[in-house]
Enzyme design. Structure first.
Site, PDB file in Angstrom:
ATOM      1  N   TYR A 148     -22.188  48.184  12.550  1.00 56.04           N
ATOM      2  CA  TYR A 148     -21.002  48.456  12.359  1.00 56.04           C
ATOM      3  C   TYR A 148     -20.869  48.345  10.633  1.00 56.04           C
ATOM      4  CZ  TYR A 148     -16.106  46.959  11.320  1.00 56.04           C
ATOM      5  OH  TYR A 148     -14.766  46.919  10.793  1.00 56.04           O
ATOM      6  N   SER A 201     -14.845  47.224   5.051  1.00 57.41           N
ATOM      7  CA  SER A 201     -14.976  45.863   5.795  1.00 57.41           C
ATOM      8  C   SER A 201     -15.636  45.148   4.783  1.00 57.41           C
ATOM      9  CB  SER A 201     -15.564  46.018   7.108  1.00 57.41           C
ATOM     10  OG  SER A 201     -15.650  44.728   7.511  1.00 57.41           O
TER      11      SER A 201
HETATM   12  N1  LIG Z   1      -9.297  43.418  11.861  1.00 53.33           N
HETATM   13  C1  LIG Z   1     -10.380  43.383  11.102  1.00 53.33           C
HETATM   14  O1  LIG Z   1     -10.872  42.028  11.134  1.00 53.33           O
HETATM   15  C2  LIG Z   1     -10.874  44.182  10.422  1.00 53.33           C
HETATM   16  C3  LIG Z   1     -11.936  43.999   9.186  1.00 53.33           C
HETATM   17  C4  LIG Z   1     -12.416  44.793   8.416  1.00 53.33           C
HETATM   18  C5  LIG Z   1     -11.932  45.983   8.678  1.00 53.33           C
HETATM   19  N2  LIG Z   1     -11.196  46.655   9.658  1.00 53.33           N
HETATM   20  C6  LIG Z   1     -11.104  48.029   9.845  1.00 53.33           C
HETATM   21  O2  LIG Z   1      -9.719  48.445   9.825  1.00 53.33           O
HETATM   22  C7  LIG Z   1      -9.434  49.524  10.283  1.00 53.33           C
HETATM   23  C8  LIG Z   1      -8.166  49.428  11.481  1.00 53.33           C
HETATM   24  O3  LIG Z   1      -8.541  48.264  12.341  1.00 53.33           O
HETATM   25  P1  LIG Z   1      -7.583  47.248  12.902  1.00 53.33           P
HETATM   26  O4  LIG Z   1      -8.351  45.881  12.790  1.00 53.33           O
HETATM   27  O5  LIG Z   1      -6.206  47.366  12.528  1.00 53.33           O
HETATM   28  O6  LIG Z   1      -7.743  47.241  14.393  1.00 53.33           O
HETATM   29  P2  LIG Z   1      -7.004  47.996  15.560  1.00 53.33           P
HETATM   30  O7  LIG Z   1      -5.792  47.330  15.737  1.00 53.33           O
HETATM   31  O8  LIG Z   1      -7.738  48.141  16.810  1.00 53.33           O
HETATM   32  O9  LIG Z   1      -6.658  49.410  15.187  1.00 53.33           O
HETATM   33  C9  LIG Z   1      -7.521  50.495  15.173  1.00 53.33           C
HETATM   34  C10 LIG Z   1      -7.060  51.859  14.907  1.00 53.33           C
HETATM   35  O10 LIG Z   1      -7.885  52.765  15.084  1.00 53.33           O
HETATM   36  C11 LIG Z   1      -7.285  53.943  15.983  1.00 53.33           C
HETATM   37  N3  LIG Z   1      -8.412  54.537  16.521  1.00 53.33           N
HETATM   38  C12 LIG Z   1      -9.633  54.078  17.331  1.00 53.33           C
HETATM   39  N4  LIG Z   1     -10.448  55.364  17.516  1.00 53.33           N
HETATM   40  C13 LIG Z   1      -9.544  56.371  16.994  1.00 53.33           C
HETATM   41  C14 LIG Z   1      -9.986  57.737  17.236  1.00 53.33           C
HETATM   42  N5  LIG Z   1     -11.048  58.280  17.661  1.00 53.33           N
HETATM   43  N6  LIG Z   1      -9.148  58.411  16.704  1.00 53.33           N
HETATM   44  C15 LIG Z   1      -8.036  58.181  16.157  1.00 53.33           C
HETATM   45  N7  LIG Z   1      -7.801  56.916  15.934  1.00 53.33           N
HETATM   46  C16 LIG Z   1      -8.536  56.093  16.423  1.00 53.33           C
HETATM   47  C17 LIG Z   1      -6.780  53.004  17.020  1.00 53.33           C
HETATM   48  O11 LIG Z   1      -5.545  54.081  17.696  1.00 53.33           O
HETATM   49  P3  LIG Z   1      -5.674  54.776  18.993  1.00 53.33           P
HETATM   50  O12 LIG Z   1      -6.557  53.697  19.985  1.00 53.33           O
HETATM   51  O13 LIG Z   1      -4.169  54.855  19.457  1.00 53.33           O
HETATM   52  O14 LIG Z   1      -6.269  56.211  18.892  1.00 53.33           O
HETATM   53  C18 LIG Z   1      -6.082  52.201  16.122  1.00 53.33           C
HETATM   54  O15 LIG Z   1      -4.512  52.514  15.691  1.00 53.33           O
HETATM   55  C19 LIG Z   1     -10.600  49.837  11.065  1.00 53.33           C
HETATM   56  O16 LIG Z   1     -11.412  50.967  10.249  1.00 53.33           O
HETATM   57  C20 LIG Z   1     -11.419  48.440  11.056  1.00 53.33           C
HETATM   58  O17 LIG Z   1     -12.809  48.834  11.378  1.00 53.33           O
HETATM   59  C21 LIG Z   1     -10.798  45.627  10.450  1.00 53.33           C
END
Ligand SMILES: NC(=O)c1ccc[n+]([C@@H]2O[C@H](COP(=O)([O-])OP(=O)(O)OC[C@H]3O[C@@H](n4cnc5c(N)ncnc54)[C@H](OP(=O)(O)O)[C@@H]3O)[C@@H](O)[C@H]2O)c1
Length: 246
Positions: free
Chosen positions: A155, A142
């Site tokens: 985080y 991130s």
């Molecule tokens: N959105 C942003 O602004 C942003 C910015 C920088 C980095 N990121 C990073 O991008 C990555 C993806 O996040 P996103 O933004 O796409 O959010 P999201 O839509 O909430 O996706 C998060 C994913 O992680 C899975 N997850 C959560 N806990 C888990 C566990 N214990 N075991 C397996 N899967 C798990 C969720 O699936 P289930 O709940 O079905 O398990 C979901 O598929 C994350 O690492 C996040 O920190 C996001």
């Protein structure tokens, strides 16, 4: 045809957001995708949709806290498609808030999912990569770890721990077998804010996502760029954020 055609890619956190967009894009480019997350219905629907479009996909219920689930995810790729070329360690949660809130449980949950979850994936994939003579670890970290802002300290710490881990692994793996890529997105419009317990902080993040967040497909394209490189080319870091993000 791209260099992604025919690759076998496992993705954690594939049930929504960046993971889902990456699964769709790589499958469209001809990769066989092995999709891990906990929400089975979302996974099943995604797998079906990819197949309906002519892609190759299987789902594998995966909680990244459970090492054996990662073993099954990686094993599923090998059993179904013969090998694993890429593991995208993307599952993550953001239980953000001021450190002074002392959300000890939230800190533990982030350390467990964001750091230990990636380690569990590495433990499952590395022996397969070594046996095959090649493999690629992509992780979603991130920009929160590049510009440290209030409410994001823990985080960001988990994300920077993963960044450090990948760099260490890269230094230990200069024999050409392993490629590592850390992708740092800024604000992306996903469901990530759902994991924020602090109402005020959640509203703020939702506001930012709505105002300036980029589409998860943009991050998927960045991941595809890293994946499609020839085996002797490693894209170490990619930062991808909204043009207007500070
Ligand atoms: N959105 C942003 O602004 C942003 C910015 C920088 C980095 N990121 C990073 O991008 C990555 C993806 O996040 P996103 O933004 O796409 O959010 P999201 O839509 O909430 O996706 C998060 C994913 O992680 C899975 N997850 C959560 N806990 C888990 C566990 N214990 N075991 C397996 N899967 C798990 C969720 O699936 P289930 O709940 O079905 O398990 C979901 O598929 C994350 O690492 C996040 O920190 C996001």
């Amino acid at each position: 045809m791209t260099a992604i055609d025919g690759k076998v890619v496992a993705i954690t956190g594939a049930s929504s957001g960046i993971g889902e967009a990456t699964a769709r894009l790589l499958a469209e480019y001809g990769a066989a995708v092995v999709l891990g997350a906990r929400r089975t219905q979302r996974l099943d629907e995604l797998v079906q949709d990819i197949r309906d479009r002519g892609g190759r996909a299987i789902g594998c219920v995966t909680d990244v806290l459970r090492q054996e689930d990662l073993e099954r995810l990686v094993g599923g790729a090998v059993a179904e498609f013969g090998r694993l070329d890429v593991l995208v360690g993307n599952a993550g949660i953001a239980k953000i808030g001021p450190v002074a809130d002392l959300d000890v449980d939230g800190w533990s949950a982030m350390i467990d999912v964001n750091l230990r979850g990636v380690l569990n994936g590495i433990a499952a994939a590395l022996p397969v990569f070594r046996r095959q003579g090649h493999g690629h670890l992509v992780t979603t970290v991130s920009t929160a770890g590049l510009t440290i802002t209030p409410t994001m300290a823990v985080y960001a710490a988990t994300k920077n721990a993963v960044r450090t881990l990948l760099e260490g692994l890269r230094q230990e793996s200069t024999d050409g077998v392993l490629r590592t890529t850390a992708v740092s997105p800024g604000f992306v419009r996903t469901e990530l804010a759902d994991s924020i317990d602090n109402t005020q902080v959640r509203e703020q993040i939702l506001h930012n996502m709505g105002q300036i967040g980029i589409a998860p497909e943009a991050v998927a394209r960045a991941i595809a760029f890293a994946v499609e490189q020839p085996l002797d080319v490693e894209i170490g870091d990619i930062t991808i954020r909204p043009t207007v993000q500070g």
